[in-house]
Scaffold this motif. Sequence first.
Motif, mmCIF file in Angstrom:
data_model
loop_
_atom_site.group_PDB
_atom_site.id
_atom_site.type_symbol
_atom_site.label_atom_id
_atom_site.label_comp_id
_atom_site.label_asym_id
_atom_site.label_seq_id
_atom_site.Cartn_x
_atom_site.Cartn_y
_atom_site.Cartn_z
ATOM 1 N N PHE A 87 2.634 -11.913 54.775
ATOM 2 C CA PHE A 87 3.426 -10.761 54.368
ATOM 3 C C PHE A 87 4.801 -11.244 53.928
ATOM 4 O O PHE A 87 5.458 -11.988 54.644
ATOM 5 N N ALA A 88 5.238 -10.826 52.751
ATOM 6 C CA ALA A 88 6.564 -11.174 52.255
ATOM 7 C C ALA A 88 7.307 -9.904 51.890
ATOM 8 O O ALA A 88 6.749 -9.039 51.208
ATOM 9 N N PRO A 89 8.552 -9.749 52.325
ATOM 10 C CA PRO A 89 9.308 -8.550 51.948
ATOM 11 C C PRO A 89 9.470 -8.478 50.442
ATOM 12 O O PRO A 89 9.657 -9.485 49.761
ATOM 13 N N THR A 90 9.376 -7.266 49.915
ATOM 14 C CA THR A 90 9.475 -7.082 48.467
ATOM 15 C C THR A 90 10.056 -5.708 48.195
ATOM 16 O O THR A 90 10.474 -4.992 49.125
ATOM 17 N N GLU A 91 10.116 -5.324 46.948
ATOM 18 C CA GLU A 91 10.611 -4.000 46.584
ATOM 19 C C GLU A 91 9.897 -3.525 45.333
ATOM 20 O O GLU A 91 9.258 -4.304 44.624
ATOM 21 N N GLU A 92 9.992 -2.218 45.098
ATOM 22 C CA GLU A 92 9.411 -1.631 43.893
ATOM 23 C C GLU A 92 10.192 -0.381 43.552
ATOM 24 O O GLU A 92 10.849 0.222 44.415
ATOM 25 N N ASP A 93 10.133 0.011 42.314
ATOM 26 C CA ASP A 93 10.800 1.231 41.865
ATOM 27 C C ASP A 93 9.842 2.392 42.077
ATOM 28 O O ASP A 93 9.102 2.789 41.175
ATOM 29 N N THR A 94 9.845 2.933 43.289
ATOM 30 C CA THR A 94 8.869 3.968 43.619
ATOM 31 C C THR A 94 9.115 5.269 42.863
ATOM 32 O O THR A 94 8.175 6.018 42.610
ATOM 33 N N ALA A 95 10.360 5.538 42.507
ATOM 34 C CA ALA A 95 10.632 6.739 41.715
ATOM 35 C C ALA A 95 9.938 6.639 40.360
ATOM 36 O O ALA A 95 9.296 7.589 39.898
ATOM 37 N N ALA A 96 10.046 5.488 39.717
ATOM 38 C CA ALA A 96 9.391 5.302 38.422
ATOM 39 C C ALA A 96 7.876 5.297 38.565
ATOM 40 O O ALA A 96 7.156 5.878 37.739
ATOM 41 N N LEU A 97 7.364 4.671 39.630
ATOM 42 C CA LEU A 97 5.916 4.589 39.829
ATOM 43 C C LEU A 97 5.294 5.935 40.167
ATOM 44 O O LEU A 97 4.091 6.128 39.978
ATOM 45 N N SER A 98 6.107 6.872 40.659
ATOM 46 C CA SER A 98 5.591 8.170 41.107
ATOM 47 C C SER A 98 5.716 9.260 40.055
ATOM 48 O O SER A 98 5.380 10.417 40.318
ATOM 49 N N VAL A 99 6.149 8.933 38.852
ATOM 50 C CA VAL A 99 6.362 9.940 37.819
ATOM 51 C C VAL A 99 5.030 10.543 37.371
ATOM 52 O O VAL A 99 3.992 9.875 37.349
ATOM 53 N N ASP A 100 5.046 11.825 37.047
ATOM 54 C CA ASP A 100 3.882 12.512 36.488
ATOM 55 C C ASP A 100 3.817 12.193 34.993
ATOM 56 O O ASP A 100 4.662 12.658 34.225
ATOM 57 N N VAL A 101 2.823 11.404 34.591
ATOM 58 C CA VAL A 101 2.764 10.958 33.196
ATOM 59 C C VAL A 101 2.529 12.124 32.240
ATOM 60 O O VAL A 101 2.847 12.026 31.051
ATOM 61 N N ASN A 102 1.980 13.227 32.743
ATOM 62 C CA ASN A 102 1.731 14.375 31.876
ATOM 63 C C ASN A 102 3.010 15.133 31.534
ATOM 64 O O ASN A 102 3.035 15.905 30.580
ATOM 65 N N GLU A 103 4.057 14.918 32.324
ATOM 66 C CA GLU A 103 5.320 15.618 32.084
ATOM 67 C C GLU A 103 6.482 14.660 31.854
ATOM 68 O O GLU A 103 7.617 15.091 31.713
ATOM 69 N N ALA A 104 6.205 13.371 31.818
ATOM 70 C CA ALA A 104 7.259 12.366 31.744
ATOM 71 C C ALA A 104 7.866 12.286 30.349
ATOM 72 O O ALA A 104 7.196 12.514 29.329
ATOM 73 N N THR A 105 9.144 11.960 30.299
ATOM 74 C CA THR A 105 9.818 11.693 29.035
ATOM 75 C C THR A 105 9.479 10.270 28.581
ATOM 76 O O THR A 105 8.914 9.469 29.343
ATOM 77 N N SER A 106 9.836 9.949 27.351
ATOM 78 C CA SER A 106 9.578 8.589 26.862
ATOM 79 C C SER A 106 10.344 7.571 27.690
ATOM 80 O O SER A 106 9.841 6.470 27.952
ATOM 81 N N GLU A 107 11.561 7.919 28.128
ATOM 82 C CA GLU A 107 12.330 7.002 28.965
ATOM 83 C C GLU A 107 11.642 6.788 30.313
ATOM 84 O O GLU A 107 11.598 5.657 30.834
ATOM 85 N N GLN A 108 11.082 7.849 30.887
ATOM 86 C CA GLN A 108 10.381 7.715 32.168
ATOM 87 C C GLN A 108 9.113 6.878 32.019
ATOM 88 O O GLN A 108 8.777 6.091 32.907
#
Length: 213
Positions: A116-137
């Motif tokens: 196990f190694a500590p890490t990070e992720e952009d969970t806000a970006a990963l959790s976006v609804d692709v059906n309603e997301a903007t091009s930037e999202q």
Amino acid sequence: MATYAPLWALVPGGKGVPLAKVGGEPEPAGSLRWPMCRMCGTPMRFLFQLPHVPEKVDLSPYAAVYVFQCENPDTVCYRSMPDEGANAAMPVAPGEPKVEGERPKCIPYNAWSLGFAPTEEDTAALSVDVNEATSEQLQALDRAQEEAPESKVGGVPVWLNGDAMLQCCGEPARFVAQVSAMPFGLDFGDNGRGYLFRCQRQPEHFKFLSQGA
């Protein structure tokens, strides 16, 4: 960068986490009965196991969870689906270590230990609804998917073929882990990933699904 805790990358060949492994033979933490495919009736192939690790992988009251899938070459079982009976995620309570039941005839996957190694992720970006997301999202989602660990515990699932969040007992199931096909050589389609979930109302119920790339 927003993260969900705990979030740990699963490192191939890592050490220091007993019972964390991919392939080989399951190492039981208690009594484990080898599962049979409900679609074709043959023993499944062992994929991986994860232990209960305080503050990293909360599987309590279980000592570990073991994941299998049907790889019978003579059938077309729906092994990627969570409810068809062609895969199994089996929690095991602490006890006398033993494995019972018929084994599959296929050769086990090569054995890998996991660290196990500590890490990070952009969970806000990963959790976006692709059906309603903007091009930037959507651009942020692409970046987050490229940067997130391919195999991990915690965080949010990084889907390859669209959001497939599981429901159990009328509620969203809790995401536990994802394991990439590579470098382990697991059969999840074309370099796919497997995803492990746990029911929030009935914590003895774990579910597994996979997606190909």
